[in-house]
Design an enzyme around this catalytic site. Structure first.
Site, PDB file in Angstrom:
ATOM      1  N   ALA A 268      45.106  35.743  44.186  1.00 33.09           N
ATOM      2  CA  ALA A 268      44.973  37.167  44.492  1.00 33.09           C
ATOM      3  C   ALA A 268      46.125  37.612  45.381  1.00 33.09           C
ATOM      4  O   ALA A 268      46.730  36.803  46.080  1.00 33.09           O
ATOM      5  CB  ALA A 268      43.660  37.413  45.221  1.00 33.09           C
ATOM      6  N   GLY A 269      46.412  38.878  45.327  1.00 34.60           N
ATOM      7  CA  GLY A 269      47.414  39.425  46.230  1.00 34.60           C
ATOM      8  C   GLY A 269      46.981  40.827  46.566  1.00 34.60           C
ATOM      9  O   GLY A 269      47.019  41.704  45.717  1.00 34.60           O
ATOM     10  N   HIS A 270      46.514  41.023  47.767  1.00 37.53           N
ATOM     11  CA  HIS A 270      46.043  42.344  48.147  1.00 37.53           C
ATOM     12  C   HIS A 270      47.124  43.038  48.975  1.00 37.53           C
ATOM     13  O   HIS A 270      47.452  42.618  50.080  1.00 37.53           O
ATOM     14  CB  HIS A 270      44.723  42.234  48.920  1.00 37.53           C
ATOM     15  CG  HIS A 270      43.600  41.786  48.034  1.00 37.53           C
ATOM     16  ND1 HIS A 270      42.359  41.441  48.491  1.00 37.53           N
ATOM     17  CD2 HIS A 270      43.543  41.644  46.692  1.00 37.53           C
ATOM     18  CE1 HIS A 270      41.593  41.098  47.462  1.00 37.53           C
ATOM     19  NE2 HIS A 270      42.295  41.210  46.366  1.00 37.53           N
ATOM     20  N   THR A 271      47.677  44.063  48.362  1.00 41.02           N
ATOM     21  CA  THR A 271      48.803  44.750  49.000  1.00 41.02           C
ATOM     22  C   THR A 271      48.293  45.866  49.895  1.00 41.02           C
ATOM     23  O   THR A 271      47.526  46.724  49.465  1.00 41.02           O
ATOM     24  CB  THR A 271      49.727  45.359  47.925  1.00 41.02           C
ATOM     25  OG1 THR A 271      50.060  44.312  47.008  1.00 41.02           O
ATOM     26  CG2 THR A 271      50.987  45.940  48.522  1.00 41.02           C
TER      27      THR A 271
ATOM     28  N   GLN B 203      40.334  39.390  42.073  1.00 45.72           N
ATOM     29  CA  GLN B 203      40.506  39.555  40.623  1.00 45.72           C
ATOM     30  C   GLN B 203      39.611  40.703  40.121  1.00 45.72           C
ATOM     31  O   GLN B 203      39.373  41.629  40.866  1.00 45.72           O
ATOM     32  CB  GLN B 203      40.219  38.254  39.870  1.00 45.72           C
ATOM     33  CG  GLN B 203      41.306  37.195  40.030  1.00 45.72           C
ATOM     34  CD  GLN B 203      41.186  36.413  41.320  1.00 45.72           C
ATOM     35  OE1 GLN B 203      40.124  35.932  41.646  1.00 45.72           O
ATOM     36  NE2 GLN B 203      42.280  36.284  42.046  1.00 45.72           N
TER      37      GLN B 203
ATOM     38  N   GLY C 157      41.796  43.000  37.444  1.00 38.92           N
ATOM     39  CA  GLY C 157      42.444  42.715  38.722  1.00 38.92           C
ATOM     40  C   GLY C 157      43.522  43.752  39.015  1.00 38.92           C
ATOM     41  O   GLY C 157      43.800  44.639  38.188  1.00 38.92           O
ATOM     42  N   ASP C 158      44.084  43.670  40.226  1.00 38.02           N
ATOM     43  CA  ASP C 158      45.158  44.589  40.641  1.00 38.02           C
ATOM     44  C   ASP C 158      44.720  46.051  40.613  1.00 38.02           C
ATOM     45  O   ASP C 158      45.522  46.945  40.362  1.00 38.02           O
ATOM     46  CB  ASP C 158      46.412  44.428  39.754  1.00 38.02           C
ATOM     47  CG  ASP C 158      46.882  42.992  39.698  1.00 38.02           C
ATOM     48  OD1 ASP C 158      46.870  42.342  40.745  1.00 38.02           O
ATOM     49  OD2 ASP C 158      47.224  42.516  38.604  1.00 38.02           O
TER      50      ASP C 158
ATOM     51  N   ARG D 180      55.439  39.183  38.349  1.00 36.21           N
ATOM     52  CA  ARG D 180      55.540  39.425  36.903  1.00 36.21           C
ATOM     53  C   ARG D 180      55.297  40.901  36.586  1.00 36.21           C
ATOM     54  O   ARG D 180      54.432  41.522  37.202  1.00 36.21           O
ATOM     55  CB  ARG D 180      54.479  38.603  36.156  1.00 36.21           C
ATOM     56  CG  ARG D 180      54.734  37.126  36.173  1.00 36.21           C
ATOM     57  CD  ARG D 180      53.636  36.384  35.444  1.00 36.21           C
ATOM     58  NE  ARG D 180      52.376  36.373  36.189  1.00 36.21           N
ATOM     59  CZ  ARG D 180      51.251  35.808  35.745  1.00 36.21           C
ATOM     60  NH1 ARG D 180      51.224  35.259  34.555  1.00 36.21           N
ATOM     61  NH2 ARG D 180      50.157  35.814  36.484  1.00 36.21           N
TER      62      ARG D 180
ATOM     63  N   ARG E  81      53.498  43.824  34.995  1.00 31.96           N
ATOM     64  CA  ARG E  81      52.133  43.909  34.461  1.00 31.96           C
ATOM     65  C   ARG E  81      52.153  44.623  33.113  1.00 31.96           C
ATOM     66  O   ARG E  81      52.947  45.553  32.913  1.00 31.96           O
ATOM     67  CB  ARG E  81      51.226  44.668  35.426  1.00 31.96           C
ATOM     68  CG  ARG E  81      51.050  43.929  36.730  1.00 31.96           C
ATOM     69  CD  ARG E  81      50.186  44.725  37.706  1.00 31.96           C
ATOM     70  NE  ARG E  81      50.109  44.031  38.984  1.00 31.96           N
ATOM     71  CZ  ARG E  81      50.121  44.634  40.170  1.00 31.96           C
ATOM     72  NH1 ARG E  81      50.182  45.945  40.253  1.00 31.96           N
ATOM     73  NH2 ARG E  81      50.051  43.918  41.273  1.00 31.96           N
TER      74      ARG E  81
ATOM     75  N   LEU F 290      45.507  57.546  40.824  1.00 35.72           N
ATOM     76  CA  LEU F 290      45.396  58.753  39.993  1.00 35.72           C
ATOM     77  C   LEU F 290      46.727  59.507  39.991  1.00 35.72           C
ATOM     78  O   LEU F 290      47.098  60.147  38.996  1.00 35.72           O
ATOM     79  CB  LEU F 290      44.263  59.648  40.516  1.00 35.72           C
ATOM     80  CG  LEU F 290      43.896  60.827  39.640  1.00 35.72           C
ATOM     81  CD1 LEU F 290      43.359  60.383  38.277  1.00 35.72           C
ATOM     82  CD2 LEU F 290      42.867  61.742  40.320  1.00 35.72           C
ATOM     83  N   ASP F 291      47.459  59.409  41.101  1.00 35.90           N
ATOM     84  CA  ASP F 291      48.749  60.103  41.211  1.00 35.90           C
ATOM     85  C   ASP F 291      49.748  59.632  40.162  1.00 35.90           C
ATOM     86  O   ASP F 291      50.608  60.406  39.737  1.00 35.90           O
ATOM     87  CB  ASP F 291      49.344  59.882  42.615  1.00 35.90           C
ATOM     88  CG  ASP F 291      49.431  58.398  42.955  1.00 35.90           C
ATOM     89  OD1 ASP F 291      48.378  57.734  42.921  1.00 35.90           O
ATOM     90  OD2 ASP F 291      50.543  57.903  43.224  1.00 35.90           O
TER      91      ASP F 291
ATOM     92  N   LYS G 131      42.103  46.899  45.209  1.00 36.87           N
ATOM     93  CA  LYS G 131      40.974  46.521  46.092  1.00 36.87           C
ATOM     94  C   LYS G 131      41.415  46.420  47.541  1.00 36.87           C
ATOM     95  O   LYS G 131      40.682  46.791  48.444  1.00 36.87           O
ATOM     96  CB  LYS G 131      40.373  45.169  45.662  1.00 36.87           C
ATOM     97  CG  LYS G 131      39.651  45.225  44.334  1.00 36.87           C
ATOM     98  CD  LYS G 131      39.114  43.873  43.946  1.00 36.87           C
ATOM     99  CE  LYS G 131      40.196  42.866  43.667  1.00 36.87           C
ATOM    100  NZ  LYS G 131      41.029  43.148  42.480  1.00 36.87           N
ATOM    101  N   GLY G 132      42.651  45.909  47.735  1.00 35.19           N
ATOM    102  CA  GLY G 132      43.154  45.738  49.102  1.00 35.19           C
ATOM    103  C   GLY G 132      43.112  47.055  49.859  1.00 35.19           C
ATOM    104  O   GLY G 132      42.626  47.119  50.977  1.00 35.19           O
TER     105      GLY G 132
HETATM  106  P1  IMP Z   1      44.509  31.889  37.609  1.00 36.22           P
HETATM  107  O1  IMP Z   1      43.466  32.603  38.380  1.00 36.22           O
HETATM  108  O2  IMP Z   1      45.775  31.661  38.380  1.00 36.22           O
HETATM  109  O3  IMP Z   1      43.977  30.623  36.990  1.00 36.22           O
HETATM  110  O4  IMP Z   1      44.936  32.820  36.374  1.00 36.22           O
HETATM  111  C1  IMP Z   1      44.036  33.141  35.313  1.00 36.22           C
HETATM  112  C2  IMP Z   1      44.269  34.555  34.818  1.00 36.22           C
HETATM  113  O5  IMP Z   1      43.853  35.476  35.830  1.00 36.22           O
HETATM  114  C3  IMP Z   1      45.725  34.902  34.525  1.00 36.22           C
HETATM  115  O6  IMP Z   1      45.772  35.828  33.455  1.00 36.22           O
HETATM  116  C4  IMP Z   1      46.188  35.588  35.802  1.00 36.22           C
HETATM  117  O7  IMP Z   1      47.287  36.458  35.577  1.00 36.22           O
HETATM  118  C5  IMP Z   1      44.933  36.330  36.175  1.00 36.22           C
HETATM  119  N1  IMP Z   1      44.818  36.596  37.620  1.00 36.22           N
HETATM  120  C6  IMP Z   1      44.469  35.749  38.591  1.00 36.22           C
HETATM  121  N2  IMP Z   1      44.453  36.355  39.784  1.00 36.22           N
HETATM  122  C7  IMP Z   1      44.781  37.630  39.565  1.00 36.22           C
HETATM  123  C8  IMP Z   1      44.895  38.776  40.408  1.00 36.22           C
HETATM  124  O8  IMP Z   1      44.679  38.740  41.619  1.00 36.22           O
HETATM  125  N3  IMP Z   1      45.245  39.936  39.791  1.00 36.22           N
HETATM  126  C9  IMP Z   1      45.464  40.009  38.449  1.00 36.22           C
HETATM  127  N4  IMP Z   1      45.359  38.977  37.632  1.00 36.22           N
HETATM  128  C10 IMP Z   1      45.023  37.799  38.183  1.00 36.22           C
END
Ligand code: IMP
Length: 426
Positions: free
Chosen positions: A39-42, A222, A12-13, A301, A303, A330-331, A16-17
């Site tokens: 998810a958080g798409h920045t 993710q 994840g992260d 949090r 990473r 890559l930068d 993708k956004g």
């Molecule tokens: P949950 O999806 O909130 O149940 O979290 C399960 C695991 O997936 C944890 O380790 C989260 O930190 C990770 N996780 C869930 N969504 C993301 C995301 O969008 N990016 C990165 N890690 C994620």
């Protein structure tokens, strides 16, 4: 017809956004198919940051319609907030955004249980506490509440009452009570009323788009290593993040998806617990975190950071059937004089090219050292404009995982991108 799926190829992260945002101008329909507000798409637009948790990033492009498919889990209050934030910026959502009535609803007690479990457990997964796991548990146990249920207060009440009874013993065991059915129904029926115009037949819209030969972009959330079936179980999310998840989660057949593009960061990061063989606990790890601003967009949090793991990436190429990789950030590597890449794991004296299903935490990464570069690459728009060491880094990735690199992201803004072309033309 031309449907393509964009998936995270790591934990994840991966950015993708940004990639979906770059591809969206070529798409008629963008469909999010799994996950929820975890998810958080920045996106960075005109230097301004916007984080979307549920609504596909494609919403910023007027041409594209956006669907949130049945494979997702929706926190309706978060969904509404995003609609309002977009509308405030002048982005139209009405008639362009549809959520499937089949998508499951994240309820307050899902978030409560998720949080309490994380607090109590001594082997916490490190979830986002957004109620994702408990909501998918309800879905699989066939007792979930779906977006369509928000439109019928009586049906909602009887389902919520039954649902609460299933969770009561779990909550008690965790030392907590539960919100009342009245509270939940009051709040969620009202949210249903407010969102009614957005809840509609997403399946029909996707099917019509396929019949009309439109360009469909399937947006994953993710990453492969967090996929419930293909990731580092049990340190995973509760849905199918992989390309195959798009079929069920968006309502599209496998033969209708023409390409799969994997997004991978030029190094590796992970949030939460679970195995991460290339994790760096030393100065280079902190350097990557600082240079890459590696703090969670959903939870804030820090990473965990490490070297690029080609074992994990090889696995992602295989299980997603990737046709191409988009390499992001890559930068950030310009800050690191000497680069390591993990080409294999060693476990019990055996060299592995693919991740084992268990005991990944005991695997030792086998590294190769590559020369770094220090030039600012943010203005490079073609691969051959990159410093030779950066070109060699990309070529090495391609050779190791047997997948071509397409787009290369060299900075956070839309413009900071090399080798961008219409992905539907390939
Ligand atoms: P949950 O999806 O909130 O149940 O979290 C399960 C695991 O997936 C944890 O380790 C989260 O930190 C990770 N996780 C869930 N969504 C993301 C995301 O969008 N990016 C990165 N890690 C994620």
């Amino acid at each position: 017809m031309s449907a393509l799926v964009v998936v995270g190829a790591q934990w994840g992260d991966e950015g993708k956004g940004k990639v979906v945002d770059l591809y969206a101008p070529y798409a008629d329909l963008v469909v999010r198919y799994a996950g929820g507000a975890n998810a958080g798409h920045t996106l960075v637009v005109d230097g301004e940051k916007l984080i979307l948790h549920l609504i596909p990033s494609g919403i910023l492009h007027e041409r594209a319609k956006c669907v949130v498919g049945q494979g997702t889990v929706i926190d309706p209050a978060v969904f509404l907030k995003e609609i309002e934030a977009l509308n405030e910026r002048g982005v139209t959502t009405q008639s362009r955004l549809l959520v499937s009535p089949r998508a499951h609803v994240v309820l307050p007690h899902h978030k409560l249980i998720d949080t309490l479990r994380e607090k109590k457990s001594n082997a916490a997964i490190g979830t986002t506490k957004r109620g994702i796991g408990p909501c998918y548990e309800d879905k699989v146990a066939r007792r979930g509440i779906r977006m369509g249920d928000l439109l019928d207060a009586e049906r909602l009440r009887s389902k919520v009452e039954a649902n609460l009874e299933c969770w009561r013993p779990v909550a008690e065991d965790l030392g907590s009570g539960l919100p009342s059915a009245n509270e939940i129904v009051g709040e969620y029926a009202e949210l249903g009323e407010t969102l009614a115009a957005y809840i509609g037949d997403a399946t029909a819209l996707v099917s019509a788009s396929i019949r009309a030969d439109e360009n469909i972009l399937l947006e994953g959330a993710q990453g492969t290593m967090l996929d419930i079936d293909n990731g580092t179980y049990p340190f995973v999310t509760s849905s199918n993040a992989v390309a195959g998840g798009a079929c069920a989660g968006a309502g599209i057949g496998p033969t209708q998806i023409r390409r799969a593009i994997g997004i991978a960061k030029a190094y590796a990061t992970r949030v939460g617990g679970g195995p991460f063989p290339t994790e760096l606990h030393n100065e280079p790890g902190q350097q990557l975190r600082d240079a890459g601003a590696e703090y969670g967009s959903t939870t804030g949090r820090p990473r965990r950071c490490g070297w690029l793991d080609l074992v994990a990436l090889r696995h992602a190429v295989a299980v997603n059937g990737l046709d191409e990789l988009a390499i992001t950030k890559l930068d950030v590597l310009s800050a690191v004089p000497q680069l390591e890449i993990c080409v294999a794991y060693e476990l019990d004296g055996v060299r592995l090219r693919y991740p084992p299903y268990e005991r990944i935490d005991a695997a030792q990464p086998v590294y190769e050292t590559l020369e770094g570069w220090s030039e600012d690459i943010s203005s490079c728009r073609a691969r051959n404009e990159l410093p030779p060491a950066a070109q060699r880094y990309l070529a090495r990735i391609e050779r190791e995982v047997d997948c071509q690199v397409g787009v290369i992201s060299v900075g956070p803004d839309r413009e900071d991108t090399a080798e961008l072309r219409n992905p539907f033309d390939a």
